[in-house]
Design an enzyme around this catalytic site. Structure first.
Site, mmCIF file in Angstrom:
data_model
loop_
_atom_site.group_PDB
_atom_site.id
_atom_site.type_symbol
_atom_site.label_atom_id
_atom_site.label_comp_id
_atom_site.label_asym_id
_atom_site.label_seq_id
_atom_site.Cartn_x
_atom_site.Cartn_y
_atom_site.Cartn_z
ATOM 1 N N SER A 171 -1.243 8.787 9.384
ATOM 2 C CA SER A 171 -2.158 7.600 9.370
ATOM 3 C C SER A 171 -3.566 7.756 8.636
ATOM 4 O O SER A 171 -4.288 8.642 9.250
ATOM 5 C CB SER A 171 -2.275 6.810 10.512
ATOM 6 O OG SER A 171 -3.435 5.903 10.425
ATOM 7 N N LYS A 183 5.582 -5.161 8.388
ATOM 8 C CA LYS A 183 4.426 -6.306 7.777
ATOM 9 C C LYS A 183 5.006 -7.640 7.560
ATOM 10 O O LYS A 183 4.367 -8.658 7.754
ATOM 11 C CB LYS A 183 4.060 -5.709 6.304
ATOM 12 C CG LYS A 183 3.229 -4.398 6.398
ATOM 13 C CD LYS A 183 2.734 -4.076 5.075
ATOM 14 C CE LYS A 183 2.077 -2.926 5.223
ATOM 15 N NZ LYS A 183 1.377 -2.547 3.844
ATOM 16 N N GLY A 217 -2.460 5.648 -3.751
ATOM 17 C CA GLY A 217 -2.747 4.482 -3.206
ATOM 18 C C GLY A 217 -4.005 4.722 -2.155
ATOM 19 O O GLY A 217 -4.551 3.766 -1.361
ATOM 20 N N ASN A 237 -0.645 -7.343 6.961
ATOM 21 C CA ASN A 237 -1.155 -6.071 7.153
ATOM 22 C C ASN A 237 -2.419 -5.914 8.107
ATOM 23 O O ASN A 237 -2.791 -4.817 8.286
ATOM 24 C CB ASN A 237 -1.324 -5.253 5.966
ATOM 25 C CG ASN A 237 -2.515 -5.467 5.297
ATOM 26 O OD1 ASN A 237 -2.958 -6.771 4.884
ATOM 27 N ND2 ASN A 237 -3.436 -4.479 5.157
ATOM 28 N N ASP A 260 -3.900 -6.147 1.737
ATOM 29 C CA ASP A 260 -3.131 -5.288 0.758
ATOM 30 C C ASP A 260 -3.667 -5.673 -0.795
ATOM 31 O O ASP A 260 -3.691 -4.973 -1.582
ATOM 32 C CB ASP A 260 -1.672 -5.254 1.070
ATOM 33 C CG ASP A 260 -1.511 -3.991 1.969
ATOM 34 O OD1 ASP A 260 -2.327 -3.132 2.594
ATOM 35 O OD2 ASP A 260 -0.346 -4.291 2.841
#
Length: 248
Positions: free
Chosen positions: A18, A69, A231, A90, A106
């Site tokens: 994470s 999600k 990302g 999210n 997001d």
């Protein structure tokens, strides 16, 4: 834990990697947030979610990642307008009344990251995947006025299949976005099944994955001249947006 402690966390599956925990833990090391903490809640099924709330009464906000999600939505009391439109959540904020409200940051993170890369010829996008992240990306592309179509392994409505992608597809679509987990560490040698030889310097290859930093998808696209982006920056933008949501 003292009553004034505020707990935040991430809901997901197999989330030891994470980004969020590291990011927010570092943020909370500042003295002003000394009574804040962030924890990974790695659960095998979404049905475990109520137990997290029951066992952690000091939770004030949560992030949500793959694969929950969309599955999280029935457990929430309300959704923001954008989360409702997107169909994926999210970010969760626990209101003063103890209600759970779902948001989506997001789309914001993706839009903020993609926008500086865009040139006039970037008119259409292929979204690889159909999950919650893909839905947020689709929403952002709509905001930017970019036409898109999803690519799926299955025969789904309003999608094309991977087997249909060829040279003409790459001429028509100048932005290719990987919204699938394919290529995530430890399976970092994997990549979505598309014909990479058709990438050119007119294309943008965007991968929502950030670990590894340069996925096989990005490496192959770059070798043919494409502009590439992972990302990481998107995650930072969406995390800061989540922080603002929690502190409304």
């Amino acid at each position: 834990m003292q009553p004034n402690n505020k707990k935040f966390g991430l809901i997901g599956k197999n989330i030891s990697y994470s980004f969020s925990k590291k990011y927010f833990t570092e943020k909370f090391t500042q003295d002003i947030f000394e009574d804040y903490s962030y924890e990974n809640f790695d659960i095998p099924t979404i049905e475990e979610f109520p137990n997290i709330l029951k066992n952690n009464p000091n939770i004030k906000g949560l992030n949500v990642t793959i694969p929950y999600k969309e599955a999280i939505i029935p457990y929430l009391d309300t959704l923001s307008d954008k989360a409702y439109s997107i169909g994926a959540v999210n970010v969760i904020r626990v209101t003063k009344k103890g209600n759970l409200k779902g948001y989506n940051s997001d789309w914001y993170g993706f839009k903020k990251t993609l926008e500086p890369l865009l040139q006039p010829h970037h008119k259409k996008a292929l979204i690889l995947g159909t999950g919650g992240a893909a839905k947020a990306v689709a929403y952002a592309l709509k905001q930017l006025g970019i036409y898109y179509i999803n690519v799926s392994r299955e025969n789904k409505e309003n999608c094309i299949e991977y087997s249909q992608i060829d040279a003409s597809t790459f001429v028509e679509y100048q932005i290719i976005i990987n919204c699938t987990p394919v290529g995530t560490s430890p399976n970092s040698m994997d990549s979505p099944p598309i014909p990479y030889d058709h990438f050119t310097n007119k294309h943008i290859a965007f991968d929502l994955i950030y670990n590894p930093e340069e996925t096989e998808f990005l490496k192959k696209a770059k070798s043919n001249g494409a502009i590439i982006k992972n990302g990481k920056e998107m995650l930072i933008f969406q995390a800061e947006k989540a922080w603002k949501i929690w502190n409304k």
